[in-house]
Design an enzyme around this catalytic site. Structure first.
Site, PDB file in Angstrom:
ATOM      1  N   ARG A  59       0.829  -1.208   0.000  1.00  0.00           N
ATOM      2  CA  ARG A  59       0.000   0.000   0.000  1.00  0.00           C
ATOM      3  C   ARG A  59       0.864   1.260   0.000  1.00  0.00           C
ATOM      4  NH1 ARG A  59      -1.687   2.284   4.373  1.00  0.00           N
ATOM      5  NH2 ARG A  59      -2.023   0.399   5.592  1.00  0.00           N
ATOM      6  N   TYR A 112     -17.200  14.547 -15.593  1.00  0.00           N
ATOM      7  CA  TYR A 112     -17.520  13.129 -15.427  1.00  0.00           C
ATOM      8  C   TYR A 112     -18.524  13.014 -14.272  1.00  0.00           C
ATOM      9  CZ  TYR A 112     -16.892   8.154 -14.711  1.00  0.00           C
ATOM     10  OH  TYR A 112     -17.119   6.811 -14.586  1.00  0.00           O
ATOM     11  N   ASP A 184      -8.430  16.940 -15.333  1.00  0.00           N
ATOM     12  CA  ASP A 184      -8.733  15.549 -15.663  1.00  0.00           C
ATOM     13  C   ASP A 184      -8.440  15.396 -17.147  1.00  0.00           C
ATOM     14  OD1 ASP A 184      -9.904  13.142 -16.454  1.00  0.00           O
ATOM     15  OD2 ASP A 184     -11.531  13.272 -14.990  1.00  0.00           O
ATOM     16  N   LYS A 209      -9.455   4.063 -19.272  1.00  0.00           N
ATOM     17  CA  LYS A 209      -9.833   4.488 -20.620  1.00  0.00           C
ATOM     18  C   LYS A 209      -8.642   4.351 -21.575  1.00  0.00           C
ATOM     19  CE  LYS A 209     -13.467   5.321 -18.195  1.00  0.00           C
ATOM     20  NZ  LYS A 209     -13.776   6.617 -17.619  1.00  0.00           N
TER      21      LYS A 209
END
Ligand SMILES: *Cc1c(COP(=O)(O)O)cnc(C)c1O
Length: 394
Positions: A59, A112, A184, A209
């Protein structure tokens, strides 16, 4: 490879962050599928936790994830990247790091869906105020700035309207007000647009994407321009927990290598299809940054190296005609998401943006007749013939 920063975009895409594995000579980055890393001795463990370089726990950093972080940071021209479990984990990491009680964010209205929904539905609980503006005109951004504005957050091209925002102009406005500019960059990908070079402080991606490009992984990435911002993001990200899994990172590393090839091919198909639709009698309107009819065609040419492979359009007959169209397509799957090697078509008002109240949706130009298509890399003749037969059924 030495001096990666001076190489061409496609060389960077393929080689940045990668190295031949010194232990085995492996050319592809190995998957370090481990949750934890053994220390040589107690002093080494203490040094790693004290801030010296060294892996501790996945992590908090993993070699496979790091290879991808270095790759995307190089493509974006940033100081470093942070891999996230999803694109939304990346968005939320940025919001959580810089927003809190008595702070304010100015954002593009046509964002979005979930990026806007969490600001409207969740962040008010933490005392965060949001203003959504039509950022196609930077004056609207400037007018919305307040003394406590911490972030200006823009998406360009915006989903699903394909509206563009002038990144350099927004950077000036944000900095004049003591705020950071976040972009973004999912729709363009680093292959076509590099916001950090135009003054942005943070760029983020849904790597689900174009970057991964094969419709088989969800993943996100945040890249910062300077070390302070990166350190603040990292402190939140590692403890909040939306980090990436090494296997997920490896899949994206495999996908990104063909980003340039895929994008060139998909853009060629998108441009041809957009021209076909623009001249089709059943098409009411079309918005694609590659067409001169796009209201911000010149801005697109200034800040992007190509118009991308996603566009939106409306057919005559509105929602019902649009439904007939998307139900009749055989080449593009009727599915949300975009940027994969295959074409996808969807209806934002009833799918991706259904969670935004209708009045706000309409104010952002997400009309009921808007159909979004993400053009893939199939044979162009098949894409056009399929669209033609679907339009004939209306
Ligand atoms: C898909 C998408 C996101 C969210 O990414 P996930 O990987 O689905 O969490 C954020 N921004 C844009 C522009 C997107 O297209």
């Amino acid at each position: 490879m030495k001096d990666i920063s001076t190489r061409g975009m496609n060389t960077k895409i393929i080689h940045a962050g990668q190295h031949i594995d010194p232990a085995t000579g492996a050319v592809a980055t190995p998957i370090y599928q481990t949750s934890t890393f053994a220390f040589r001795d107690a002093d080494h463990g203490a040094a790693c936790f004290g801030g010296e370089p060294g892996y501790k726990y996945t992590r908090l950093g993993n070699p496979t994830t790091e290879a991808l972080e270095k790759n995307i940071a190089e493509l974006e021209g940033g100081i470093g990247g942070l891999g996230a479990a999803t694109g939304m984990a990346a968005v939320n990491m940025v919001y959580l790091t810089f927003l809190g009680v008595d702070t304010h964010i100015v954002a593009t209205e046509s964002l979005y869906g979930p990026s806007r929904m969490i600001l409207e539905n969740e962040y008010p609980r933490f005392g965060v105020e949001s203003s959504f503006v039509d950022s196609t005109n930077p004056e609207n951004v400037a007018a919305a700035m307040k003394p406590n504005t911490k972030l200006v957050y823009v998406e360009t091209p915006a989903n699903p309207t394909l509206k563009l925002t002038d990144i350099a102009a927004c950077a000036e406005i944000a900095h004049a007000g003591g705020a950071l500019l976040v972009v973004d960059n999912t729709f363009a990908s680093p292959y076509l647009q590099n916001p950090l070079e135009m003054g942005a402080d943070i760029v983020l991606h849904s790597m689900t994407k174009f970057i991964n490009g094969h419709t088989d992984v969800v993943a996100g990435m945040v890249v910062a321009k300077d070390a302070d911002v990166l350190a603040r993001l990292r402190a939140v990200h590692y403890n909040i927990g939306g980090t990436m899994d090494p296997h997920q990172a490896w899949l994206v590393l495999r996908g990104v290598k063909s980003l340039g090839l895929r994008m060139d091919r998909a853009m060629e198909n998108a441009m041809k299809l957009a021209k076909f639709l623009e001249n089709h009698p059943k098409v009411e309107w079309i918005r694609y940054p590659g067409l001169e009819s796009h209201p911000q065609y010149e801005l697109g040419k200034k800040q992007m190296r190509g118009p991308g492979a996603v566009f939106s359009f409306g057919v005559k007959g509105g929602l019902e005609a649009g439904k007939t169209l998307i139900n009749s397509c055989e080449v593009p799957a009727l599915a949300v998401s975009l940027g994969g090697i295959e074409s996808l078509i969807e209806h934002p008002a009833s799918m991706t943006h259904a969670g935004i109240p209708k009045a706000e949706r309409l104010a952002a130009d997400i009309t009921d007749d808007l159909v979004r298509i993400a053009v893939g890399c199939e044979s162009y003749e098949d894409i056009e013939a399929d669209m033609a037969q679907a339009l004939d059924r209306i």
